[in-house]
Design a protein around this motif. Sequence first.
Motif, PDB file in Angstrom:
ATOM      1  N   UNK A  27       0.828  -1.213   0.000  1.00 56.55           N
ATOM      2  CA  UNK A  27       0.000   0.000   0.000  1.00 56.55           C
ATOM      3  C   UNK A  27       0.862   1.263   0.000  1.00 56.55           C
ATOM      4  N   UNK A  28       1.977   1.206  -0.714  1.00 53.17           N
ATOM      5  CA  UNK A  28       2.927   2.310  -0.748  1.00 53.17           C
ATOM      6  C   UNK A  28       2.598   3.265  -1.899  1.00 53.17           C
ATOM      7  N   UNK A  29       1.982   4.386  -1.542  1.00 51.84           N
ATOM      8  CA  UNK A  29       1.690   5.394  -2.569  1.00 51.84           C
ATOM      9  C   UNK A  29       2.981   5.996  -3.116  1.00 51.84           C
ATOM     10  N   UNK A  30       4.000   6.067  -2.269  1.00 49.80           N
ATOM     11  CA  UNK A  30       5.294   6.604  -2.712  1.00 49.80           C
ATOM     12  C   UNK A  30       5.885   5.731  -3.818  1.00 49.80           C
ATOM     13  N   UNK A  31       5.772   4.411  -3.690  1.00 51.52           N
ATOM     14  CA  UNK A  31       6.270   3.505  -4.729  1.00 51.52           C
ATOM     15  C   UNK A  31       5.508   3.710  -6.029  1.00 51.52           C
ATOM     16  N   UNK A  32       4.210   3.844  -5.918  1.00 51.25           N
ATOM     17  CA  UNK A  32       3.376   4.041  -7.104  1.00 51.25           C
ATOM     18  C   UNK A  32       3.729   5.347  -7.805  1.00 51.25           C
ATOM     19  N   UNK A  33       3.856   6.414  -7.049  1.00 49.37           N
ATOM     20  CA  UNK A  33       4.164   7.721  -7.632  1.00 49.37           C
ATOM     21  C   UNK A  33       5.577   7.738  -8.215  1.00 49.37           C
ATOM     22  N   UNK A  34       6.559   7.283  -7.440  1.00 48.63           N
ATOM     23  CA  UNK A  34       7.948   7.295  -7.908  1.00 48.63           C
ATOM     24  C   UNK A  34       8.129   6.370  -9.107  1.00 48.63           C
ATOM     25  N   UNK A  35       7.537   5.191  -9.048  1.00 48.16           N
ATOM     26  CA  UNK A  35       7.625   4.256 -10.169  1.00 48.16           C
ATOM     27  C   UNK A  35       6.950   4.801 -11.413  1.00 48.16           C
ATOM     28  N   UNK A  36       5.809   5.452 -11.224  1.00 48.06           N
ATOM     29  CA  UNK A  36       5.102   6.039 -12.367  1.00 48.06           C
ATOM     30  C   UNK A  36       5.882   7.174 -13.013  1.00 48.06           C
ATOM     31  N   UNK A  37       6.455   8.026 -12.176  1.00 48.56           N
ATOM     32  CA  UNK A  37       7.212   9.171 -12.712  1.00 48.56           C
ATOM     33  C   UNK A  37       8.499   8.712 -13.396  1.00 48.56           C
ATOM     34  N   UNK A  38       9.301   7.913 -12.703  1.00 50.83           N
ATOM     35  CA  UNK A  38      10.582   7.510 -13.293  1.00 50.83           C
ATOM     36  C   UNK A  38      10.382   6.560 -14.473  1.00 50.83           C
ATOM     37  N   UNK A  39       9.427   5.654 -14.360  1.00 51.48           N
ATOM     38  CA  UNK A  39       9.134   4.762 -15.484  1.00 51.48           C
ATOM     39  C   UNK A  39       8.598   5.532 -16.684  1.00 51.48           C
ATOM     40  N   UNK A  40       7.745   6.510 -16.413  1.00 56.73           N
ATOM     41  CA  UNK A  40       7.232   7.348 -17.491  1.00 56.73           C
ATOM     42  C   UNK A  40       8.335   8.149 -18.164  1.00 56.73           C
ATOM     43  N   UNK A  41       9.273   8.650 -17.366  1.00 53.94           N
ATOM     44  CA  UNK A  41      10.410   9.381 -17.949  1.00 53.94           C
ATOM     45  C   UNK A  41      11.284   8.462 -18.800  1.00 53.94           C
ATOM     46  N   UNK A  42      11.444   7.216 -18.378  1.00 52.97           N
ATOM     47  CA  UNK A  42      12.214   6.270 -19.185  1.00 52.97           C
ATOM     48  C   UNK A  42      11.487   5.928 -20.485  1.00 52.97           C
ATOM     49  N   UNK A  43      10.176   5.793 -20.431  1.00 54.01           N
ATOM     50  CA  UNK A  43       9.413   5.558 -21.665  1.00 54.01           C
ATOM     51  C   UNK A  43       9.471   6.770 -22.584  1.00 54.01           C
ATOM     52  N   UNK A  44       9.422   7.969 -22.005  1.00 48.26           N
ATOM     53  CA  UNK A  44       9.595   9.191 -22.799  1.00 48.26           C
ATOM     54  C   UNK A  44      10.982   9.201 -23.430  1.00 48.26           C
ATOM     55  N   UNK A  45      11.981   8.795 -22.669  1.00 48.11           N
ATOM     56  CA  UNK A  45      13.341   8.720 -23.186  1.00 48.11           C
ATOM     57  C   UNK A  45      13.407   7.773 -24.385  1.00 48.11           C
ATOM     58  N   UNK A  46      12.787   6.599 -24.272  1.00 49.41           N
ATOM     59  CA  UNK A  46      12.777   5.640 -25.377  1.00 49.41           C
ATOM     60  C   UNK A  46      12.097   6.242 -26.609  1.00 49.41           C
ATOM     61  N   UNK A  47      11.012   6.951 -26.389  1.00 49.20           N
ATOM     62  CA  UNK A  47      10.298   7.606 -27.491  1.00 49.20           C
ATOM     63  C   UNK A  47      11.191   8.637 -28.178  1.00 49.20           C
ATOM     64  N   UNK A  48      11.887   9.448 -27.376  1.00 47.33           N
ATOM     65  CA  UNK A  48      12.772  10.475 -27.938  1.00 47.33           C
ATOM     66  C   UNK A  48      13.967   9.857 -28.665  1.00 47.33           C
ATOM     67  N   UNK A  49      14.498   8.776 -28.120  1.00 49.29           N
ATOM     68  CA  UNK A  49      15.613   8.091 -28.780  1.00 49.29           C
ATOM     69  C   UNK A  49      15.164   7.543 -30.133  1.00 49.29           C
ATOM     70  N   UNK A  50      13.960   6.995 -30.173  1.00 46.18           N
ATOM     71  CA  UNK A  50      13.430   6.467 -31.435  1.00 46.18           C
ATOM     72  C   UNK A  50      13.273   7.567 -32.481  1.00 46.18           C
ATOM     73  N   UNK A  51      13.090   8.795 -32.017  1.00 48.12           N
ATOM     74  CA  UNK A  51      12.947   9.944 -32.933  1.00 48.12           C
ATOM     75  C   UNK A  51      14.284  10.651 -33.178  1.00 48.12           C
ATOM     76  N   UNK A  52      15.392  10.025 -32.713  1.00 46.00           N
ATOM     77  CA  UNK A  52      16.759  10.537 -32.909  1.00 46.00           C
ATOM     78  C   UNK A  52      17.045  11.853 -32.199  1.00 46.00           C
TER      79      UNK A  52
END
Length: 104
Positions: A27-52
């Motif tokens: 029931x860790x809201x901190x894990x959910x928030x931190x995981x969502x933010x950092x994971x989302x930033x990594x997915x954004x990073x992958x998207x940007x890398x794919x666009x060079x």
Amino acid sequence: MDLPVIVTGIFGAFVIFGGVMGYVKASSKASLIAGGITGGLLLLSAFLIARNYAAGIILGIVVSLLLVGQFGPSLFKKFKVMPNLLVVILGVVTVVTLAASFYQ
């Protein structure tokens, strides 16, 4: 598809999944928030890398290093495979892959 995009995307998805599991199991809201933010930033990073965009590589390296810096010390204090060891291994693999692709 490009190896850096795949590695960063997998790491991002894993981090989001880990945040959700932390919320479900403890029931860790901190894990959910931190995981969502950092994971989302990594997915954004992958998207940007794919666009060079070089900013995607830099973003991926910074977020991965932050995660390794967060989970690394706790791995040495209390050895736990999940999530500490997996985050550190995936983070280091992501940093090495992105750093290598930066110089190509």
